[in-house]
Design an enzyme around this catalytic site. Structure first.
Site, PDB file in Angstrom:
ATOM      1  N   CYS A 125       1.001  -1.282  -0.018  1.00 42.17           N
ATOM      2  CA  CYS A 125      -0.043  -0.005   0.036  1.00 42.17           C
ATOM      3  C   CYS A 125       0.886   1.011   0.179  1.00 42.17           C
ATOM      4  O   CYS A 125       1.504   1.565   0.890  1.00 42.17           O
ATOM      5  CB  CYS A 125      -0.995  -0.096   1.279  1.00 42.17           C
ATOM      6  SG  CYS A 125      -1.989   1.482   1.277  1.00 42.17           S
ATOM      7  N   THR A 139      -0.566  -0.758  -6.084  1.00 41.15           N
ATOM      8  CA  THR A 139      -0.825   0.109  -7.022  1.00 41.15           C
ATOM      9  C   THR A 139       0.376   0.818  -7.303  1.00 41.15           C
ATOM     10  O   THR A 139       1.437   0.961  -6.363  1.00 41.15           O
ATOM     11  CB  THR A 139      -1.960   1.199  -6.432  1.00 41.15           C
ATOM     12  OG1 THR A 139      -1.402   1.236  -4.930  1.00 41.15           O
ATOM     13  CG2 THR A 139      -3.239   0.686  -6.477  1.00 41.15           C
ATOM     14  N   GLY A 143      -3.364  -5.974 -11.836  1.00 41.39           N
ATOM     15  CA  GLY A 143      -2.759  -4.680 -12.380  1.00 41.39           C
ATOM     16  C   GLY A 143      -3.529  -4.494 -13.507  1.00 41.39           C
ATOM     17  O   GLY A 143      -3.047  -5.132 -14.694  1.00 41.39           O
ATOM     18  N   THR A 147     -10.004  -2.792  -9.830  1.00 38.59           N
ATOM     19  CA  THR A 147     -10.524  -1.502 -10.348  1.00 38.59           C
ATOM     20  C   THR A 147     -11.673  -1.778 -11.197  1.00 38.59           C
ATOM     21  O   THR A 147     -12.857  -0.977 -11.301  1.00 38.59           O
ATOM     22  CB  THR A 147      -9.395  -0.842 -11.033  1.00 38.59           C
ATOM     23  OG1 THR A 147      -8.580  -0.410 -10.276  1.00 38.59           O
ATOM     24  CG2 THR A 147     -10.232   0.618 -11.485  1.00 38.59           C
TER      25      THR A 147
HETATM   26  C1  LIG Z   1      -9.486   2.010  -3.476  1.00 41.81           C
HETATM   27  C2  LIG Z   1      -8.798   0.889  -3.413  1.00 41.81           C
HETATM   28  C3  LIG Z   1      -8.370   0.141  -2.092  1.00 41.81           C
HETATM   29  C4  LIG Z   1      -7.352  -0.728  -2.176  1.00 41.81           C
HETATM   30  N1  LIG Z   1      -7.117  -1.303  -0.886  1.00 41.81           N
HETATM   31  C5  LIG Z   1      -6.154  -2.398  -0.712  1.00 41.81           C
HETATM   32  C6  LIG Z   1      -6.148  -3.122   0.304  1.00 41.81           C
HETATM   33  O1  LIG Z   1      -6.755  -2.841   1.398  1.00 41.81           O
HETATM   34  N2  LIG Z   1      -5.084  -4.129   0.475  1.00 41.81           N
HETATM   35  C7  LIG Z   1      -4.246  -4.367  -1.002  1.00 41.81           C
HETATM   36  O2  LIG Z   1      -3.686  -5.260  -0.827  1.00 41.81           O
HETATM   37  N3  LIG Z   1      -4.546  -3.794  -2.032  1.00 41.81           N
HETATM   38  C8  LIG Z   1      -5.372  -2.699  -2.067  1.00 41.81           C
HETATM   39  N4  LIG Z   1      -5.768  -2.102  -3.202  1.00 41.81           N
HETATM   40  C9  LIG Z   1      -5.040  -2.453  -4.404  1.00 41.81           C
HETATM   41  C10 LIG Z   1      -5.544  -3.648  -5.320  1.00 41.81           C
HETATM   42  O3  LIG Z   1      -5.721  -4.849  -4.485  1.00 41.81           O
HETATM   43  C11 LIG Z   1      -4.750  -3.847  -6.627  1.00 41.81           C
HETATM   44  O4  LIG Z   1      -3.597  -4.429  -6.125  1.00 41.81           O
HETATM   45  C12 LIG Z   1      -4.590  -2.728  -7.490  1.00 41.81           C
HETATM   46  O5  LIG Z   1      -5.886  -1.958  -7.502  1.00 41.81           O
HETATM   47  C13 LIG Z   1      -4.171  -3.043  -8.930  1.00 41.81           C
HETATM   48  O6  LIG Z   1      -5.103  -3.885  -9.527  1.00 41.81           O
HETATM   49  P1  LIG Z   1      -6.163  -3.218 -10.330  1.00 41.81           P
HETATM   50  O7  LIG Z   1      -5.643  -2.695 -11.555  1.00 41.81           O
HETATM   51  O8  LIG Z   1      -7.051  -4.552 -10.878  1.00 41.81           O
HETATM   52  O9  LIG Z   1      -7.239  -2.202  -9.645  1.00 41.81           O
HETATM   53  C14 LIG Z   1      -6.784  -1.187  -3.251  1.00 41.81           C
HETATM   54  C15 LIG Z   1      -6.869  -0.517  -4.509  1.00 41.81           C
HETATM   55  C16 LIG Z   1      -8.004   0.559  -4.819  1.00 41.81           C
HETATM   56  C17 LIG Z   1      -8.309   0.912  -6.069  1.00 41.81           C
END
Ligand SMILES: Cc1cc2nc3c(=O)[nH]c(=O)nc-3n(C[C@H](O)[C@H](O)[C@H](O)COP(=O)(O)O)c2cc1C
Length: 426
Positions: free
Chosen positions: A138, A204, A259, A282
């Site tokens: 994070c 992220t 991702g 997302t």
């Molecule tokens: C609003 C938000 C909250 C997130 N909270 C967490 C979290 O609590 N723990 C975690 O490991 N990743 C968290 N992530 C990251 C996601 O698990 C993921 O690794 C990241 O969004 C990339 O994947 P995507 O492109 O499919 O969104 C969060 C992402 C977003 C957008």
């Protein structure tokens, strides 16, 4: 009938799709709803030590759009603000109700406090989750408290945390890394050497989603101020794929790929690269759990087209073909572009791109138009000697099967693409 099952960390998932730890897994009820709709696995929203209060700011999410479609999202959300005891009860209920779903815990504690890590793993053990993901990724809020991304930006801290988790855990450990490092191979190797069973990439990417040019303040503005947040969503796919390749090369551990996956085909890209499980966040936040139907249907159709019966056969090793520039130089051939004059619309996009990027290897020419007696139409023409085979024109051409590269050193007459009606090349 395509068999979508995939075994990850010795658990047979009914399909490759897993909800990433995030708002769509913010409660046990949400996870149950996702399971009912067809998701094979879900990772709970990360929980931290009870002593660490979680207070979110508002607003905390904004998107970047192109042609009215989200291509990236920035968030400055923290981990779950729900009590650990509530989570433990919910995970136990989920375990009973969904024996065939892969339920994954997600935990985070400070990089200096191994007791806190051990305690969280012990609590997770009681819930009978199938695996525990260590959230070391994070990038906002938590690093200020020695948690999240700071923990996977230092191989020694990764090593301490993974060793601690492994010494206590009854289930496999997945180490979720931040992409915000210079050398992710070093971090993945530290996780492997400490005993991690799998790697999750990516969390992220550090970023600021944009500026409101009329208000003259950041789009994600908390009373005029912002913080560097975590950027996710479709635009992050290239970074995710790169991290899968590098982590796989460095460790050969199972990889949970995450991702920018917004469609079934992007999931296939991750599988072909070497990922063994596909996490989505997302796209679900924007379009809901039901996207799983299209993802499964797309995957089935693709597998039928390709003559592949088992999704597990899609897990590939393209990471082995991610190599050095020097190797590419040895493999490179003498590429030139060819234009399919049947499909070329003479739109001029390639000519402008080629001219103004300094290559000057394309121009428009007139051809007789078979649809209009005496009429002509424009098509792109390659200036053979100027073409360096950079591929820019192919990349910007809006017409499928119009421009393509060929090896100009192959003996002539070279067999050109179907329908090619063009000029002599020598
Ligand atoms: C609003 C938000 C909250 C997130 N909270 C967490 C979290 O609590 N723990 C975690 O490991 N990743 C968290 N992530 C990251 C996601 O698990 C993921 O690794 C990241 O969004 C990339 O994947 P995507 O492109 O499919 O969104 C969060 C992402 C977003 C957008």
């Amino acid at each position: 009938m395509a068999d979508l099952r995939l075994s990850f960390l010795d658990f047979e998932m009914e399909n490759p799709w897993c909800l990433a730890s995030a708002p769509p897994t913010a409660t046990g009820e949400l996870m149950a709803s996702a399971f009912d709709k067809g998701w094979a696995a879900a990772i709970m929203k990360t929980v931290g030590p009870v002593e660490e209060p979680i207070i979110n700011v508002a607003p905390r999410i904004h998107t970047m759009k192109k042609w009215n479609r989200e291509i990236a999202m920035q968030n400055i959300e923290l981990i779950t603000d729900r009590r650990l005891s509530v989570w433990l009860d919910e995970l136990k209920i989920l375990r009973k109700r969904y024996p065939k779903k892969m339920i994954i815990g997600s935990i985070m504690a400070p990089g200096h406090d191994m007791d806190a890590w051990a305690k969280l793993v012990e609590e997770m053990n009681k819930t009978k989750v199938n695996a525990i993901e260590l959230n070391l990724g994070c990038p906002h809020g938590m690093p200020e408290r020695d948690m999240g991304a700071v923990c996977s930006q230092d191989p020694l801290i990764i090593s301490k945390i993974v060793k601690t988790a492994k010494s206590v855990s009854k289930v496999p450990i997945m180490t979720k890394l931040t992409p915000n490092v210079t050398n992710i191979k070093m971090m993945a190797t530290a996780a492997k050497n400490a005993g991690s069973d799998a790697i999750t990439v990516i969390n992220t990417v550090n970023g600021i989603i944009g500026i409101d040019i009329y208000k003259k303040e950041p789009h994600l503005s908390v009373n005029g101020y912002t913080a560097i947040g975590g950027v996710s969503g479709n635009g992050m796919k290239p970074i995710g794929l790169k991290c899968v390749a590098e982590c796989k090369q460095a460790t050969d551990l199972p990889i949970s790929g995450c991702g920018g996956i917004s469609s079934w085909s992007e999931g296939v890209e991750y599988l072909l690269m070497g990922a063994g499980q596909l996490q989505v966040c997302t796209e679900v936040m924007i379009r809901g759990f039901k996207i799983i139907d299209g993802m499964n249907k797309g995957l089935e159709k693709y597998m039928a087209e390709m003559g592949i019966t088992k999704a597990s056969d899609l897990v590939g090793d393209l990471y082995k073909r991610v190599t050095s520039f020097e190797t590419l130089l040895k493999k490179s051939s003498s590429e030139k572009v060819q234009v399919n004059e049947e499909t070329c619309t003479g739109c001029n996009i390639c000519v402008v791109a080629c001219d103004d990027s300094g290559y000057d290897a394309l121009k428009l020419k007139s051809l007789p138009d078979s649809n209009r007696t005496g009429g002509t139409r424009k098509v792109a023409e390659v200036i053979y000697d100027s073409c360096t085979g950079c591929n820019l024109c192919v990349a910007v051409c809006p017409v499928p099967n119009c421009m393509s590269l060929y090896d100009s050193k192959l003996p002539f007459p070279y067999e050109l693409a179907d329908n090619y009606t063009g000029n002599t090349l020598v």
